[in-house]
Design an enzyme around this catalytic site. Structure first.
Site, PDB file in Angstrom:
ATOM      1  N   TYR A 100      -5.279  -3.367   4.985  1.00 33.29           N
ATOM      2  CA  TYR A 100      -5.462  -2.258   5.919  1.00 33.29           C
ATOM      3  C   TYR A 100      -5.015  -0.943   5.269  1.00 33.29           C
ATOM      4  CZ  TYR A 100      -5.282   0.522  10.164  1.00 33.29           C
ATOM      5  OH  TYR A 100      -5.491   1.510  11.103  1.00 33.29           O
ATOM      6  N   HIS A 154      -7.296   2.448   4.056  1.00 34.89           N
ATOM      7  CA  HIS A 154      -7.003   3.787   4.572  1.00 34.89           C
ATOM      8  C   HIS A 154      -6.493   4.745   3.504  1.00 34.89           C
ATOM      9  CE1 HIS A 154      -7.628   1.901   8.453  1.00 34.89           C
ATOM     10  NE2 HIS A 154      -7.810   3.127   8.901  1.00 34.89           N
TER      11      HIS A 154
END
Length: 133
Positions: free
Chosen positions: A17, A21
């Protein structure tokens, strides 16, 4: 308006994750900005708790503008497997968190003004002086 939301990333997928990002697609960044998502930040706790914050004119309208973009559909499809509750697309599963305090709002309501150096001064309005007496 200010909006805070929370969600949950699967703890074992937090590194992925974060990696995704670290370099969000430029077309996704542009779509968010054009849709009215301003001052948007995400915070990830060690247990996978995700907190998001953004400023916009109207959250539902900003979310609806993103929902019709092709880039958002691709992004959400790719991110869905990382979330603990993947029954909904990630951006539809956000739980909005109520704002209960904002420093600037309360300073303004109390008549406290700040100068360029952010030094606080009590407003010398006579009405406020009578209240304090």
């Amino acid at each position: 308006m200010r909006v805070c939301f929370r969600s949950s990333v699967q703890p074992e997928l937090m590194d992925e994750y974060k990696q995704r990002h670290a370099a969000v697609w430029p077309e996704m960044l542009t779509a968010l900005k054009k849709a009215g998502w301003n001052n948007y930040s995400l915070f990830l706790a060690p247990d996978g708790q995700l907190i998001g914050y953004l400023e916009c004119e109207d959250y539902e309208a900003a979310q609806a503008r993103m929902a019709v973009t092709e880039v958002n559909a691709r992004w959400q499809a790719g991110m869905a497997t990382l979330f603990a509750n993947s029954d909904l697309p990630p951006d539809q599963g956000f739980e909005i968190v109520e704002e209960v305090f904002n420093l600037e709002d309360q300073l303004a309501a109390a008549g406290v003004v700040t100068d360029a150096a952010d030094t606080a001064h009590i407003d010398k309005d006579p009405a406020h002086e009578k209240e304090q007496a």
